[in-house]
Design a protein around this motif. Structure first.
Motif, PDB file in Angstrom:
ATOM      1  N   LEU A 266       0.844  -1.190   0.000  1.00 34.86           N
ATOM      2  CA  LEU A 266       0.000   0.000   0.000  1.00 34.86           C
ATOM      3  C   LEU A 266       0.882   1.244   0.000  1.00 34.86           C
ATOM      4  CD1 LEU A 266      -2.310  -1.928   0.700  1.00 34.86           C
ATOM      5  CD2 LEU A 266      -3.029  -0.341   2.452  1.00 34.86           C
ATOM      6  N   GLY A 267       0.529   2.203  -0.848  1.00 33.78           N
ATOM      7  CA  GLY A 267       1.230   3.485  -0.839  1.00 33.78           C
ATOM      8  C   GLY A 267       0.669   4.373   0.246  1.00 33.78           C
ATOM      9  N   GLY A 268       0.923   3.990   1.484  1.00 38.77           N
ATOM     10  CA  GLY A 268       0.427   4.736   2.644  1.00 38.77           C
ATOM     11  C   GLY A 268      -0.967   4.306   3.029  1.00 38.77           C
ATOM     12  N   MET A 492       1.835  -1.739   4.674  1.00 42.02           N
ATOM     13  CA  MET A 492       1.488  -0.423   4.133  1.00 42.02           C
ATOM     14  C   MET A 492       2.588   0.587   4.384  1.00 42.02           C
ATOM     15  SD  MET A 492      -1.608   0.245   6.771  1.00 42.02           S
ATOM     16  CE  MET A 492      -1.422  -0.025   8.528  1.00 42.02           C
TER      17      MET A 492
END
Lengths: 770, 165
Positions: A266-268, A492
């Protein structure tokens, strides 16, 4: 395994994080990078009204556009369960009958290319009849206010919500006798509050406004879905793929086993990717077209998909002359937007956390989560704690000032001791709060400057964290002795992939490079309830330790069979077993010999629920202890953070540098909310739904001094005495900054963020005019 | 109404490989490298040229690929994060980012790396203040930035010792 603690070899080391190499080369796969064969692209048509009846949706022109395969509207939802929501299933996948906020999905255009879908989305004509809108919580609670929802929705069967939310005296007075805009109400009360106020030497009243925020995970919400043959496969940016699976199974009437949700890197997240977001839309597109559909939101759309609950909090506290807290009373109103999502739990946690980690003999808290015609709010890092903590800590600082007591001393006097109860019926405090606070204050004082415009502030928080303790993990021992770890938890950015490898390597006595970790695929990895509330190290860590113990027991049994000795006579050895004759055999040898033919695999299973060490709730208290020193330019109101000091009371840091990274990251997000970040509604729409006008911390905002300290007292229930990290240092930052600025300018702020204009007004005693 | 879209041929070098494609004039360089070339290391976030995630080098200069037309890169030498290492060893910047924990989720990292690569070319002796000024246009939501500054300082120092990079 023996009861004597063994020296740790891998846990506790700042090992190189294994996910980082993939990420620096560009090879790491995020959801936004995923494609499926024959994939179509979708674009959402969104409401341009805050509250309006939908008269007609004209899709003809869009359907005629090049490349368009389908235009999906609420009419297509008829055979399906049309809403999602894990606490209250009130969230329409596509607006049905009326729109409830600007930006709400009204239709989905599915086309051969994203360009076609985007062009055609402009051609969908929606006729509306405007309705009166309620654009903030005050309007929404007023008598005769327009209703965001005319009907009430049955709660889902998820009973863990009440357990997560509850203090024993908590009553949940929600929703049955709507219609009002009250989405959820929680009260918490003990003692004789009124008598305590009557007896007090000093009563201090204050209020605090916590801003409406956007988490800004840099990868926007996106998903790719494929429906066919009674099965649904979705790759998405979900923090909690198993929770999303439940929503999707309900929507499409599918067995859980036929819904596969995969969350790549996850990109953040920061809580903002908790629970269901765009997955039903992508899945619906695929259900209609029977081809895979990809839906990627842009940042503006993401802001309108999920924001953070803003809060207005009124506080009254009663004190004895020596600063002892006699009673506290809080009234919390959260603006939760058009749909409930996770706001009921955010509210419940805010209620539990607002009064701080202090001995409060008499307490009354009323919290209300309110529907408004604005973007829906849901989880965010800290989970109600930042909103409540700001109010409670500012009130305590003002009390210290009125009583002429040092703000550290008033805290020392009231902080609960180790083992002492903070919430009745809950786990006693598992941390040494006064010692933590002393570390913060000593560091701040060391570099404090005695000059005009300089101020220090600090704050304390304790969160009932860890979420609901249901975790499972598996380890698969291969024929060469290498190990595959399977966990449903999501990576994440927080470093779980690396941490779980460390725990498995430590438990099994194998080298770190012999361990692979596979995560967050509901068809392959074992069940994990959520990835949030700082739970993974503690809860998944425990489940994984059990999985390793289970694998070891199986291997000992197999080794005994192969060697013709009793299982009790076989002992554990690093990476294998020791036989009664003193010889050792590696895991791989045992597996190969037991199966024969150089083949086979042994799976160890670890299950965790509410029992034994994780019977008491919360599984651990997540502590936040921070301090800041600020330089205020009294001419301009500009605030420079001179010092940032944090203590992470994590019990044991499995990867100390990773914990420091979480602490600085969380504190920096807290500084964003304290100084810069605020979503602003002007009428029905946001004036700053973009990263230009919604300012987040940048590199130039780096505090001059950053002191990240770890307190490792091995006092958690997790592996090696660990407790969770990742939210704690965010929670008290707002209050600390408010106090530091107040001491620098001589007046107490009542809301964040402390933008230059607000600080200038404070310094000059000029009221805000909005 | 929208007129019939014309397509334009472009030829450019990407990470040392010459490529020729036919693109719509509105195609953005970020979408071109990601969708047409499959180089998904370049990430897109704000689409407004303010977060820096999509930074790539065009003729050694950093650009925001989210707002740069692919046709404007016709004839240019483009380098993305996939072209930073030599395929065997990590580039000193990549190595320092891993060592210093200068990333968590990693979504902003390709942009930080390419922006830092531009700094290494333009000002190999940059001090801390110059690094911070140079990277002010890149947003990271995870780390709080300090580890990134440390990584770039460390990489620049190492690259000065081994000037070939």
């Amino acid at each position: 395994m023996s009861d004597v603690p063994r020296p740790l070899k891998i846990a506790g080391q700042s090992v190189r994080r294994r996910d980082l190499v993939e990420k620096v080369t560009g090879a790491a796969e995020y959801c936004v990078d995923v494609t499926m064969p024959g994939m179509l692209h979708a674009k959402v048509v969104r409401s341009d009204r805050a509250h309006a009846r939908i008269l007609e949706i004209n899709t003809g022109e869009a359907l005629a556009h090049r490349g368009v395969v389908a235009v999906v509207t609420a009419a297509d939802l008829k055979p399906l369960f049309p809403r999602f929501g894990h606490i209250i299933a009130d969230h329409w996948i596509l607006a049905s009958g009326k729109v409830r906020y600007y930006g709400e999905p009204v239709a989905l255009v599915v086309a051969e290319s994203l360009a076609d879908a985007t062009d055609a989305a402009e051609l969908v004509r929606v006729d509306y009849d405007d309705l009166p809108a309620v654009l903030d919580a005050e309007e929404a609670l007023a008598a005769g206010a327009a209703l965001v929802h005319e009907e009430s929705y049955p709660a889902t069967a998820d009973d863990s919500f009440k357990i997560l939310a509850g203090g024993v005296h908590e009553t949940d007075a929600s929703v049955e006798d709507r219609p009002t805009n009250l989405a959820h109400e929680v009260t918490l009360e003990w003692g004789d509050v009124d008598q305590a106020f009557a007896d007090a030497a000093v009563v201090v009243e204050s209020q605090a406004g916590y801003p409406m925020l956007y988490a800004y995970a840099m990868e926007p919400y996106n998903a790719v879905a494929s429906y066919g043959d009674g099965e649904l496969r979705v790759v998405s940016t979900a923090q909690h793929p198993y929770m999303v699976r439940e929503d999707l199974a309900r929507v499409f009437g599918l067995p859980l086993a036929k819904v596969r949700v995969i969350a790549p890197y996850l990109g953040g997240g920061y809580g903002s990717k908790s629970y269901t977001k765009v997955e039903p839309l992508a899945a619906l597109g695929s259900w209609v077209t029977r081809r895979p559909v990809k839906l990627v939101l842009d940042i503006e759309e993401s802001i309108y998909t999920t924001r953070v609950d803003s809060a207005q909090v009124q506080v009254r506290s009663a004190f004895a002359a020596d600063g002892t807290i006699l009673a506290r009373a809080f009234d919390i109103v959260m603006d939760s937007g058009a749909y409930a999502d996770n706001s009921p739990l955010v509210l419940a946690k805010c209620v539990n956390r607002c009064f701080g980690p202090y001995r409060v003999p008499n307490l009354r808290v009323r919290g209300r989560s309110v529907y408004t015609n604005t973007a829906p709010a849901s989880s965010y890092r800290g989970f109600g704690a930042p909103q409540g903590n700001l109010a409670g800590e500012t009130n305590l600082d003002r009390a210290a000032e009125q009583l002429g007591i040092d703000p550290a001393d008033i805290r020392r006097r009231n902080l609960v001791a180790k083992g002492e109860s903070l919430l009745p019926g809950k786990r006693g405090m598992d941390a040494e709060l006064v010692a933590d606070l002393d570390m913060v204050v000593a560091s701040l004082e060391r570099d404090r400057r005695d000059e005009p415009g300089y101020g220090i502030g600090f704050g304390c928080a304790a969160s009932d964290a860890g979420a609901f303790p249901v975790s499972t993990a598996q380890v698969r021992i291969q024929t060469d002795g290498s190990v595959t770890v399977l966990s449903g938890s999501t990576e994440m950015g927080q470093g779980s992939r690396s941490l779980l490898a460390q725990v498995a390597a430590e438990e099994l006595g194998v080298d770190l490079d012999q361990v692979a970790v596979v995560q967050s695929d509901t068809a392959i990895t074992p069940y994990e309830r959520t990835t949030g509330a700082s739970r993974t190290t503690t809860l998944v860590g425990l489940a994984l330790q059990r999985a390793c113990a289970d694998a070891r027991a199986k291997i000992r049994q197999m080794a005994a069979e192969v060697a013709g000795v009793s299982p009790e006579s076989v002992a554990d050895a690093p990476g294998g077993v020791e036989l009664p004759d003193g010889s050792t055999a590696g895991f791989g040898d045992v597996v190969q010999r037991w199966f024969g033919g150089s083949a086979g695999e042994v799976t160890g299973i670890g299950l965790l629920r509410r029992e034994g060490p994780t019977q008491e709730m919360p599984p651990f208290w997540e502590i936040g202890m921070v301090g800041v020193g600020v330089d205020v330019d009294l001419e301009t109101g500009h605030v420079v953070v001179d010092q940032l000091v944090t203590v992470a009371d994590v019990g044991f840091a499995v990867n100390p540098k990773a914990v420091e990274g979480q602490d600085l990251g969380a504190a920096t997000q807290g500084l964003g909310a304290a100084l810069y970040e605020e979503l602003v509604y002007d009428g029905p729409q946001l004036v700053n739904a973009n990263v230009v006008d919604y300012r987040v911390p940048r590199m130039g905002d780096l505090p001059r001094k950053i002191d990240l300290m770890l307190a490792e007292r091995r006092d958690g229930v997790g592996p090696y005495g660990a407790k969770g990290a990742g939210e704690g240092t965010l929670n008290p930052i707002g209050g600390a900054v408010a106090a530091a600025v107040a001491r620098a300018v001589g007046r107490w702020p009542t809301r964040l963020p402390l933008t230059p204009e607000r600080v200038w007004r404070l310094a000059n005693g000029i009221e805000e005019d909005d | 109404m929208i007129e019939a879209v014309s397509f334009l041929p472009i030829t450019l070098t990407v990470n040392g490989v010459e490529v020729t494609r036919v693109v719509e004039p509105r195609t953005l360089l970020a979408d071109f490298v990601r969708d047409d070339l499959g180089l998904t290391g370049t990430k897109v976030s704000c689409r407004l040229q303010v977060c820096g995630a999509c930074t790539v080098l065009v003729d050694d200069l950093p650009v925001s690929a989210c707002t740069y037309l692919a046709v404007d890169a016709d004839g240019a030498d483009v380098r993305t994060v996939e072209g930073l290492s030599d395929g065997e060893n990590l580039h000193p910047l990549q190595e320092a980012f891993v060592e210093k924990f200068a990333l968590q989720c990693g979504f902003c990292t390709p942009g930080f790396l390419m922006m830092s690569k531009a700094l290494a070319t333009e000002n190999p002796t940059a001090d801390r203040a110059e690094i911070i000024e140079h990277l002010e246009g890149n947003i990271c939501r995870c780390t709080g930035y300090r580890p990134i500054v440390e990584a770039v300082e460390c990489a620049l120092a190492r690259m000065r010792k081994v000037p070939s990079e």
